[in-house]
Design a protein around this motif. Structure first.
Motif, mmCIF file in Angstrom:
data_model
loop_
_atom_site.group_PDB
_atom_site.id
_atom_site.type_symbol
_atom_site.label_atom_id
_atom_site.label_comp_id
_atom_site.label_asym_id
_atom_site.label_seq_id
_atom_site.Cartn_x
_atom_site.Cartn_y
_atom_site.Cartn_z
ATOM 1 N N THR A 157 28.114 51.621 37.057
ATOM 2 C CA THR A 157 27.635 50.368 37.644
ATOM 3 C C THR A 157 26.111 50.346 37.716
ATOM 4 O O THR A 157 25.450 51.383 37.661
ATOM 5 N N THR A 158 25.571 49.163 37.864
ATOM 6 C CA THR A 158 24.129 48.993 38.063
ATOM 7 C C THR A 158 23.781 49.237 39.528
ATOM 8 O O THR A 158 24.659 49.312 40.399
ATOM 9 N N ASP A 204 27.760 44.998 36.411
ATOM 10 C CA ASP A 204 26.763 44.433 37.321
ATOM 11 C C ASP A 204 27.411 43.611 38.435
ATOM 12 O O ASP A 204 26.801 43.375 39.468
ATOM 13 N N ASP A 205 28.636 43.204 38.213
ATOM 14 C CA ASP A 205 29.372 42.460 39.244
ATOM 15 C C ASP A 205 30.831 42.395 38.824
ATOM 16 O O ASP A 205 31.150 42.400 37.621
ATOM 17 N N LEU A 206 31.716 42.333 39.812
ATOM 18 C CA LEU A 206 33.157 42.226 39.540
ATOM 19 C C LEU A 206 33.756 41.282 40.568
ATOM 20 O O LEU A 206 33.609 41.487 41.778
ATOM 21 N N THR A 207 34.403 40.256 40.080
ATOM 22 C CA THR A 207 35.047 39.260 40.937
ATOM 23 C C THR A 207 36.531 39.223 40.619
ATOM 24 O O THR A 207 36.918 39.102 39.450
ATOM 25 N N VAL A 208 37.345 39.335 41.651
ATOM 26 C CA VAL A 208 38.795 39.287 41.465
ATOM 27 C C VAL A 208 39.225 37.832 41.386
ATOM 28 O O VAL A 208 39.053 37.070 42.342
ATOM 29 N N VAL A 209 39.759 37.436 40.238
ATOM 30 C CA VAL A 209 40.246 36.069 40.053
ATOM 31 C C VAL A 209 41.656 35.946 40.608
ATOM 32 O O VAL A 209 41.987 34.998 41.327
ATOM 33 N N THR A 210 42.506 36.915 40.266
ATOM 34 C CA THR A 210 43.882 36.982 40.795
ATOM 35 C C THR A 210 44.070 38.348 41.405
ATOM 36 O O THR A 210 43.949 39.363 40.712
ATOM 37 N N LYS A 211 44.357 38.404 42.685
ATOM 38 C CA LYS A 211 44.498 39.671 43.380
ATOM 39 C C LYS A 211 45.679 40.464 42.851
ATOM 40 O O LYS A 211 46.653 39.901 42.351
#
Length: 325
Positions: free
Chosen positions: A232-233, A310-317
């Motif tokens: 990761t950054t 650089d970033d991680l977003t959960v779209v579907t848990k």
């Protein structure tokens, strides 16, 4: 007888000095074209070039600097030189000069205002530019406003270097236009090629990086978490570390993911965004359950040319796979 002869008053003839002839419309147009068109072409090319290259980059700064320099030189040619030498490059080439009604040379301020007043000639549906065709003094609206007119100059009073300077200016402008166009094409081509390389690299490396970052085993928890943070950054590392602390304080179980489908949403030479569909399992052999999740991940290239999360977003848990509770 005395003859008286009446004396007749005679007025001596005054030799009138022939005034300079007024410049004809097509000659004025030719002078204006020589003065302005090369700079307009260069400035337009540099503006298009600045829009094609990355904002605030070295190439963008070069385009802006060239455009600003050309505009400054054009103003000097149209105002400073005529006020001091009586001619601009285009006017010297065709043999005309701008003067006040009394024949004196106008100053820099008047010449600058005259060029600005040409906006009126343009806003009047270009009628102001054509006004010299029927005006008795062959004046534009700008001439009428600033009390100037354009007159012919005798051939022996023209600068001898006018043709040479005009050729140099036109050749330089053509070279700058060609260079600006080549620069824009090259930068755009290189940018697109680098973006394609990023897309290919993320398509190959992205799923593996994300799977490794989310996978851990209680037996090697510290090593797995350290490996995950190395992927990761600096921006995302602190957020990941907080999530790892929550896992450590609980009862960590085997957490393994693999990517079944992915797509690169956007790519630039230094950044990319990817959508990934994950499957995996959580827990030991007796309490193992399969899970699925969808995440959106942003990648950034590190100084050593590695791709990092650089970033991680959960779209579907994460949720159990079909058929499981």
């Amino acid at each position: 007888m005395t003859a008286v002869v009446a004396e007749t008053d005679t007025v001596p003839a005054v030799e009138a000095t022939a005034p300079y002839s007024l410049a004809r419309w097509h000659i004025r147009a030719a002078a204006f074209a020589v003065d302005v068109l090369p700079s307009v072409a260069v400035v337009a090319t540099m503006i298009l070039g600045s829009l094609a290259v990355p904002l605030r980059s070295a190439w963008w700064s070069l385009c802006v600097a060239v455009a600003a320099t050309v505009i400054l030189l054009t103003l000097i040619n149209r105002t400073v030189w005529p006020a001091n030498r009586g001619w601009s490059l285009g006017r010297a080439l065709v043999g005309i000069t701008v003067v006040r009604r009394d024949g004196n040379c106008p100053g820099v301020g008047r010449l600058l205002l005259r060029d600005l007043a040409h906006v009126l000639d343009t806003l009047a549906v270009f009628v102001g530019w054509l006004w010299p065709l029927w005006d008795s003094r062959r004046r534009t609206f700008a001439d009428l406003l600033l009390r100037t007119e354009v007159r012919r100059v005798e051939p022996n009073q023209r600068p001898a270097v006018a043709r040479r300077l005009a050729a140099i200016v036109v050749a330089t402008a053509a070279a700058l236009c060609a260079g600006g166009a080549a620069l824009s094409f090259t930068v755009v081509f290189l940018h697109e090629r680098a973006s394609d390389q990023t897309r290919a690299a993320i398509q190959a490396q992205g799923p593996k990086i994300v799977a490794e970052m989310l996978t851990y085993d209680p037996k090697t928890l510290q090593q797995d978490f350290a490996r995950a943070r190395s992927l990761t950054t600096d921006k995302y590392r602190d957020q990941l570390a907080k999530q790892q602390e929550v896992v450590q304080k609980g009862q960590p179980v085997v957490n393994e993911y693999w990517v079944t489908n992915s797509a690169v949403k956007s790519a630039t030479p230094d950044r990319a965004e990817m959508l990934l569909f994950l499957q995996g399992h959580r827990g030991g052999e007796k309490q193992q359950r399969f899970i699925t999740a969808t995440v959106r991940v942003a990648f950034a290239k590190s100084p050593d040319a590695r791709w990092l999360v650089d970033d991680l977003t959960v779209v579907t848990k994460p949720k159990p796979a079909k058929g499981q509770k």
